[in-house]
Design a protein around this motif. Structure first.
Motif, short mmCIF file in Angstrom:
data_model
loop_
_atom_site.label_atom_id
_atom_site.label_comp_id
_atom_site.label_asym_id
_atom_site.label_seq_id
_atom_site.Cartn_x
_atom_site.Cartn_y
_atom_site.Cartn_z
N GLY A 1 0.81 -1.22 0.00
CA GLY A 1 0.00 0.00 0.00
C GLY A 1 0.83 1.26 0.00
O GLY A 1 0.29 2.37 0.02
N GLU A 2 2.16 1.12 -0.04
CA GLU A 2 3.06 2.27 0.08
C GLU A 2 3.63 2.67 -1.28
O GLU A 2 3.82 1.82 -2.16
CB GLU A 2 4.23 1.93 1.01
CG GLU A 2 3.82 1.51 2.41
CD GLU A 2 3.28 2.67 3.22
OE1 GLU A 2 3.55 3.82 2.86
OE2 GLU A 2 2.58 2.42 4.22
N PRO A 3 3.95 3.97 -1.46
CA PRO A 3 4.66 4.38 -2.68
C PRO A 3 6.10 3.85 -2.65
O PRO A 3 6.64 3.59 -1.57
CB PRO A 3 4.64 5.92 -2.61
CG PRO A 3 4.33 6.27 -1.20
CD PRO A 3 3.64 5.11 -0.58
N VAL A 4 6.67 3.68 -3.81
CA VAL A 4 8.05 3.17 -3.88
C VAL A 4 8.88 4.16 -4.69
O VAL A 4 8.42 4.72 -5.69
CB VAL A 4 8.08 1.74 -4.48
CG1 VAL A 4 7.52 1.71 -5.88
CG2 VAL A 4 9.48 1.16 -4.45
N THR B 1 5.16 15.42 -2.98
CA THR B 1 6.23 15.90 -3.89
C THR B 1 7.51 15.09 -3.76
O THR B 1 8.16 14.81 -4.76
CB THR B 1 6.54 17.38 -3.61
OG1 THR B 1 6.67 17.56 -2.22
CG2 THR B 1 5.44 18.26 -4.16
N SER B 2 7.89 14.70 -2.53
CA SER B 2 9.17 14.01 -2.37
C SER B 2 9.01 12.49 -2.30
O SER B 2 9.98 11.78 -2.09
CB SER B 2 9.85 14.50 -1.08
OG SER B 2 9.00 14.21 0.03
N ALA B 3 7.77 12.01 -2.44
CA ALA B 3 7.53 10.57 -2.23
C ALA B 3 7.87 9.77 -3.48
O ALA B 3 8.19 10.32 -4.53
CB ALA B 3 6.08 10.35 -1.85
N GLY B 4 7.73 8.45 -3.33
CA GLY B 4 7.84 7.58 -4.50
C GLY B 4 6.55 7.65 -5.30
O GLY B 4 5.82 8.63 -5.22
N ARG B 5 6.28 6.59 -6.06
CA ARG B 5 5.13 6.60 -6.96
C ARG B 5 4.15 5.48 -6.61
O ARG B 5 4.54 4.43 -6.11
CB ARG B 5 5.57 6.44 -8.42
CG ARG B 5 6.45 7.56 -8.94
CD ARG B 5 5.72 8.90 -8.95
NE ARG B 5 6.54 9.96 -9.54
CZ ARG B 5 7.40 10.70 -8.85
NH1 ARG B 5 7.57 10.50 -7.55
NH2 ARG B 5 8.09 11.66 -9.45
#
Length: 363
Positions: A39-42, A78-82
């Motif tokens: 469930g997390e951005p990578v 903005t700074s997260a993965g996708r």
């Protein structure tokens, strides 16, 4: 899940497949599979370690920018993965995902669990238990939509309540008893109620009302001279109102709400599940959605805002129709859960469960 609007994207899933080379597909697959698992951005650094062909994080970021431009992924911060968009998930399910077949152990487990509950129970109780088992296997909420007109009848009895109102007692072969109120024409004698009961009981045993309807109407037309006029009206009114199979007469069973509360990652997830619970409570909408799955064979998949009902909670629905002994589609079953359902595992489970339920109803 973002409320990304697929209409805003620049490309359709089928066109996207032709535009993605092997490297892009590999990176996209890693983003989706990571999302389905956690469930997390990578981010690009982690992806550069996961992919089969070594790439620098900078090169991965370039590919991710292309995927974002195609509308397949997005950055939640903005700074997260996708994360995959709903369009990206649809593309993954349609074009890239390998739907695994069930193992022999899984097949036997589903068959044994469903077969064990199919004895000495009404159809509704059987379906309810089947959905509880399916919910446990998929860790999602399981739903089934069935019509009241599917039960095979054994006996019909009319009981007068008021001068112009009767209670109709429908006794099914499986032991279910259903009562319905029927308006009577003015001046109906008790003999007409008895005559109507005898006429119907001679023709409905072992059949559903919807199956018997055409024959009843034909028999009624042939017997007009023999039947009392008021008896004809009673039978016509009953046949018309009982076997219509409208959505209002349909039963919706939902099992396994609690599974949706497992594995929540953030307040945002909790809010999404709360919205999904609200959606499940508006049973009319769920019934309409499931009704769509009755229009064709096989498994149907609705992801996020592809159906209006779950556009806020960002949920997915995987459904398959089931049939009675004559091969007629009589209902639909499936699961509802977050968009990060394990599609490859759940799709064959829903398909197999629908086949087993069809076999059970066939007996």
């Amino acid at each position: 899940m973002s409320h990304h609007d697929p209409k805003d994207s620049l490309i359709t899933p089928s066109a996207a497949l032709s535009q993605l080379n092997e490297r892009s597909r590999d990176i996209f697959r890693q983003i989706v599979e990571n999302y389905l698992a956690t469930g997390e951005p990578v981010g690009s650094r982690n992806i550069s370690r996961m992919i089969s062909v070594p790439l620098s994080p900078a090169s991965v970021r370039n590919v991710m920018a292309d995927l974002e431009h195609l509308g397949l992924i997005y950055a939640p911060h903005t700074s997260a993965g996708r994360l995959p968009t709903e369009l990206g998930l649809r593309f993954f399910v349609d074009a890239l995902m390998q739907v695994g077949d069930l193992t022999e152990d899984e097949r036997q487990s589903i068959q044994a669990q469903l077969a064990a509950i199919g004895k000495q129970q009404s159809i509704e109780a059987t379906l309810s238990d089947a959905m509880t088992r399916l919910s446990g296997l998929t860790r999602a909420a399981a739903v089934v939509l069935t019509g009241k007109s599917n039960t095979r009848l054994k006996h019909i009895e009319f009981v007068r309540l008021e001068p112009e109102q009767a209670l109709v007692v429908l006794v099914a072969e499986d032991g279910q008893i259903e009562n319905r109120i029927l308006a009577l024409p003015p001046g109906v004698p008790s003999s007409a109620l008895v005559e109507a009961s005898n006429f119907l009981n001679a023709r409905i045993r072992g059949r559903t009302l919807s199956e018997a309807r055409a024959d009843l109407e034909a028999a009624l037309a042939q017997s007009r001279n023999e039947l009392d006029q008021l008896t004809q009206k009673i039978i016509s009114a009953g046949v018309a109102s009982w076997s219509g199979g409208s959505n209002d007469e349909r039963r919706l069973i939902v099992r396994g709400h609690a599974n949706l509360l497992e594995d929540l990652h953030a307040m945002e997830d909790l809010e999404r599940v709360r919205l999904l619970f609200d959606d499940l409570e508006t049973k009319k909408g769920v019934a309409d959605l499931l009704g769509l799955a009755e229009r064709g064979d096989g498994v149907r998949i609705f992801i996020g805002s592809e159906n209006k009902l779950f556009s806020l909670s960002g949920s997915s629905t995987i459904t398959a129709p089931y049939r009675d002994s004559s091969g007629r589609i009589v209902g639909v079953l499936g699961v509802i859960g977050p968009t990060r359902l394990n599609y490859a595992r759940v799709i064959p489970m829903v398909d197999y469960a629908a086949r087993i339920v069809s076999q059970m109803l066939g007996k």
